[in-house]
Write a protein that holds these residues in place. Structure first.
Motif, PDB file in Angstrom:
ATOM      1  N   THR A 107      25.064 -46.857  86.692  1.00  0.00           N
ATOM      2  CA  THR A 107      24.487 -46.288  87.740  1.00  0.00           C
ATOM      3  C   THR A 107      23.158 -46.997  87.432  1.00  0.00           C
ATOM      4  O   THR A 107      22.939 -48.381  87.239  1.00  0.00           O
ATOM      5  CB  THR A 107      24.292 -44.621  87.792  1.00  0.00           C
ATOM      6  N   THR A 108      21.977 -46.292  87.823  1.00  0.00           N
ATOM      7  CA  THR A 108      20.751 -46.747  87.831  1.00  0.00           C
ATOM      8  C   THR A 108      20.055 -46.454  86.484  1.00  0.00           C
ATOM      9  O   THR A 108      20.543 -45.738  85.548  1.00  0.00           O
ATOM     10  CB  THR A 108      19.953 -46.024  88.867  1.00  0.00           C
ATOM     11  N   LYS A 109      18.868 -47.136  86.155  1.00  0.00           N
ATOM     12  CA  LYS A 109      18.129 -47.158  85.171  1.00  0.00           C
ATOM     13  C   LYS A 109      18.579 -47.457  83.845  1.00  0.00           C
ATOM     14  O   LYS A 109      18.407 -46.814  82.829  1.00  0.00           O
ATOM     15  CB  LYS A 109      17.300 -45.821  84.910  1.00  0.00           C
ATOM     16  N   GLY A 110      19.769 -48.255  83.740  1.00  0.00           N
ATOM     17  CA  GLY A 110      20.520 -48.488  82.648  1.00  0.00           C
ATOM     18  C   GLY A 110      21.493 -47.292  82.150  1.00  0.00           C
ATOM     19  O   GLY A 110      21.889 -47.603  80.959  1.00  0.00           O
ATOM     20  N   ARG A 111      21.734 -46.386  83.007  1.00  0.00           N
ATOM     21  CA  ARG A 111      22.570 -45.309  82.739  1.00  0.00           C
ATOM     22  C   ARG A 111      24.037 -45.617  83.115  1.00  0.00           C
ATOM     23  O   ARG A 111      24.354 -46.581  83.881  1.00  0.00           O
ATOM     24  CB  ARG A 111      21.970 -44.071  83.163  1.00  0.00           C
ATOM     25  N   ARG A 112      24.953 -44.860  82.402  1.00  0.00           N
ATOM     26  CA  ARG A 112      26.226 -44.906  82.796  1.00  0.00           C
ATOM     27  C   ARG A 112      26.791 -43.580  82.990  1.00  0.00           C
ATOM     28  O   ARG A 112      26.238 -42.478  82.293  1.00  0.00           O
ATOM     29  CB  ARG A 112      26.985 -45.771  81.466  1.00  0.00           C
ATOM     30  N   VAL A 113      27.928 -43.311  83.695  1.00  0.00           N
ATOM     31  CA  VAL A 113      28.489 -41.898  83.703  1.00  0.00           C
ATOM     32  C   VAL A 113      29.922 -42.118  83.422  1.00  0.00           C
ATOM     33  O   VAL A 113      30.505 -43.107  83.748  1.00  0.00           O
ATOM     34  CB  VAL A 113      28.055 -41.414  85.009  1.00  0.00           C
ATOM     35  N   PHE A 114      30.464 -40.822  82.859  1.00  0.00           N
ATOM     36  CA  PHE A 114      31.844 -40.930  82.608  1.00  0.00           C
ATOM     37  C   PHE A 114      32.246 -39.445  82.682  1.00  0.00           C
ATOM     38  O   PHE A 114      31.708 -38.393  82.260  1.00  0.00           O
ATOM     39  CB  PHE A 114      32.252 -41.308  80.878  1.00  0.00           C
ATOM     40  N   PRO A 115      33.389 -38.968  83.172  1.00  0.00           N
ATOM     41  CA  PRO A 115      33.856 -37.904  83.573  1.00  0.00           C
ATOM     42  C   PRO A 115      34.589 -37.255  82.338  1.00  0.00           C
ATOM     43  O   PRO A 115      35.303 -37.886  81.574  1.00  0.00           O
ATOM     44  CB  PRO A 115      34.680 -38.038  84.944  1.00  0.00           C
ATOM     45  N   LEU A 116      34.508 -35.821  82.229  1.00  0.00           N
ATOM     46  CA  LEU A 116      35.395 -34.986  81.452  1.00  0.00           C
ATOM     47  C   LEU A 116      36.831 -35.204  82.037  1.00  0.00           C
ATOM     48  O   LEU A 116      37.012 -35.173  83.146  1.00  0.00           O
ATOM     49  CB  LEU A 116      34.924 -34.028  80.941  1.00  0.00           C
ATOM     50  N   ARG A 117      37.865 -35.287  81.114  1.00  0.00           N
ATOM     51  CA  ARG A 117      39.106 -35.277  81.602  1.00  0.00           C
ATOM     52  C   ARG A 117      39.620 -33.882  82.399  1.00  0.00           C
ATOM     53  O   ARG A 117      40.050 -33.837  83.590  1.00  0.00           O
ATOM     54  CB  ARG A 117      40.033 -35.454  80.605  1.00  0.00           C
ATOM     55  N   PHE A 169      37.743 -30.731  82.829  1.00  0.00           N
ATOM     56  CA  PHE A 169      36.816 -29.834  83.282  1.00  0.00           C
ATOM     57  C   PHE A 169      35.899 -30.583  84.202  1.00  0.00           C
ATOM     58  O   PHE A 169      35.827 -31.932  84.201  1.00  0.00           O
ATOM     59  CB  PHE A 169      35.783 -29.358  82.187  1.00  0.00           C
ATOM     60  N   PRO A 170      35.400 -30.152  85.209  1.00  0.00           N
ATOM     61  CA  PRO A 170      34.709 -30.724  86.097  1.00  0.00           C
ATOM     62  C   PRO A 170      33.080 -31.217  85.990  1.00  0.00           C
ATOM     63  O   PRO A 170      32.129 -30.899  86.581  1.00  0.00           O
ATOM     64  CB  PRO A 170      34.744 -29.842  87.538  1.00  0.00           C
ATOM     65  N   TYR A 171      33.190 -31.715  84.738  1.00  0.00           N
ATOM     66  CA  TYR A 171      31.754 -32.397  84.270  1.00  0.00           C
ATOM     67  C   TYR A 171      31.633 -33.493  84.030  1.00  0.00           C
ATOM     68  O   TYR A 171      32.617 -34.227  83.845  1.00  0.00           O
ATOM     69  CB  TYR A 171      31.264 -31.509  83.061  1.00  0.00           C
ATOM     70  N   SER A 172      30.542 -34.530  84.196  1.00  0.00           N
ATOM     71  CA  SER A 172      30.369 -35.734  83.740  1.00  0.00           C
ATOM     72  C   SER A 172      29.224 -35.788  82.632  1.00  0.00           C
ATOM     73  O   SER A 172      28.309 -35.415  82.801  1.00  0.00           O
ATOM     74  CB  SER A 172      30.080 -36.643  85.107  1.00  0.00           C
ATOM     75  N   VAL A 173      29.345 -37.001  82.119  1.00  0.00           N
ATOM     76  CA  VAL A 173      28.329 -37.088  80.821  1.00  0.00           C
ATOM     77  C   VAL A 173      27.790 -38.452  81.445  1.00  0.00           C
ATOM     78  O   VAL A 173      28.135 -39.400  81.641  1.00  0.00           O
ATOM     79  CB  VAL A 173      29.214 -37.466  79.585  1.00  0.00           C
ATOM     80  N   VAL A 174      26.243 -38.299  81.595  1.00  0.00           N
ATOM     81  CA  VAL A 174      25.548 -39.325  81.870  1.00  0.00           C
ATOM     82  C   VAL A 174      24.565 -39.948  80.551  1.00  0.00           C
ATOM     83  O   VAL A 174      24.104 -39.048  79.880  1.00  0.00           O
ATOM     84  CB  VAL A 174      24.387 -38.972  82.998  1.00  0.00           C
TER      85      VAL A 174
END
Length: 98
Positions: free
Chosen positions: A54-64, A66-71
């Motif tokens: 994503t932006t600012k050197g970040r990445r996002v990955f979803p939990l399998r 639950f409807p949450y993502s880890v940034v």
């Protein structure tokens, strides 16, 4: 890489999710959420390039389950988890965190 750190607000994101699941679904579901988060965090610490950039050197990955993502962001010898975001929240939720 094999460890991760949590931004203080990410810790609060997790605590809020746990409170919700305890109240709405019970402690077993809350424990499952925490286990899934820890599984994903450990996986990302070992494989930091798996998340979607994503932006600012970040990445996002979803939990399998639950409807949450880890940034998160890659650090020298670990990853820094910045946001644990419910997927119905605005994509910019937590974007001001460093």
């Amino acid at each position: 890489m094999s460890s991760y750190t949590l931004h203080p607000d990410a810790e609060q994101d997790i605590a809020d999710a746990l409170d919700f699941y305890v109240q709405q679904a019970g402690p077993i579901v809350a424990e499952r959420f925490l286990n899934e988060f820890e599984r994903v965090a450990t996986f990302l610490a070992e494989h930091p390039a798996y998340g979607t950039p994503t932006t600012k050197g970040r990445r996002v990955f979803p939990l399998r389950v639950f409807p949450y993502s880890v940034v998160y962001r890659s650090l020298d010898a670990s990853i820094g988890i910045i946001v644990v975001r419910h997927q119905r929240k605005k994509p910019t939720y937590g974007s001001g965190r460093r």
